[in-house]
Write an enzyme that holds these catalytic residues in place. Structure first.
Site, short mmCIF file in Angstrom:
data_model
loop_
_atom_site.label_atom_id
_atom_site.label_comp_id
_atom_site.label_asym_id
_atom_site.label_seq_id
_atom_site.Cartn_x
_atom_site.Cartn_y
_atom_site.Cartn_z
N GLU A 91 0.85 -1.20 0.00
CA GLU A 91 0.00 0.00 0.00
C GLU A 91 0.87 1.24 0.00
O GLU A 91 1.83 1.31 0.77
CB GLU A 91 -0.92 -0.01 1.22
CG GLU A 91 -1.94 -1.13 1.14
CD GLU A 91 -2.85 -1.19 2.35
OE1 GLU A 91 -2.57 -0.52 3.36
OE2 GLU A 91 -3.84 -1.91 2.29
N HIS A 108 -8.13 0.96 2.98
CA HIS A 108 -7.66 0.58 4.32
C HIS A 108 -8.27 1.48 5.40
O HIS A 108 -7.61 1.97 6.29
CB HIS A 108 -6.14 0.60 4.41
CG HIS A 108 -5.61 -0.27 5.50
ND1 HIS A 108 -4.35 -0.76 5.50
CD2 HIS A 108 -6.18 -0.76 6.63
CE1 HIS A 108 -4.14 -1.50 6.58
NE2 HIS A 108 -5.25 -1.51 7.27
#
Length: 114
Positions: A63, A82
């Site tokens: 990420e 997220h």
């Protein structure tokens, strides 16, 4: 199948090609914990080939997502940034926990010690 577990040596890659092959084609995989739990190449293959109906992921192994991650191009893979924990109730609980921790610490009786 909904994943809510830590990423450890035992759980890394727990959702492998072999485990995905055991799931029904109508199954949906949800991951709200850690990206490393899933073999993303195997998941992409299962989704692309109709071996798995869909996936909902709040996390990826990297990420922000690398642009060539095959999961990004699949219409049956739904991604959130997220932030699945980010609800009004979760924010209230988090704020209350911080306040409780500060009060306990200032009174000389700390709680939630790490």
């Amino acid at each position: 199948l909904s994943l809510h577990c830590p990423l450890t040596q035992e759980t890394t890659g727990i959702v492998s090609a072999e485990r995905l092959a055991m799931m029904k084609p109508s199954a949906i995989l949800l991951n709200m914990s850690r990206g490393g739990l899933i073999d993303e190449a195997a998941l992409a293959s299962a989704l692309r080939n109709g071996r798995l109906y869909a996936a909902g992921l709040d996390v990826l192994s990297q990420e922000p997502a690398h642009p060539d991650n095959p999961l990004l191009a699949l219409s049956n893979c739904h991604l959130t940034p997220h932030m699945g924990w980010n609800t009004a109730a979760a924010k209230r609980r988090l704020t209350q926990t911080v306040m409780d921790n500060l009060r306990a610490f200032l009174s000389g009786h700390p709680i939630n010690i790490v």
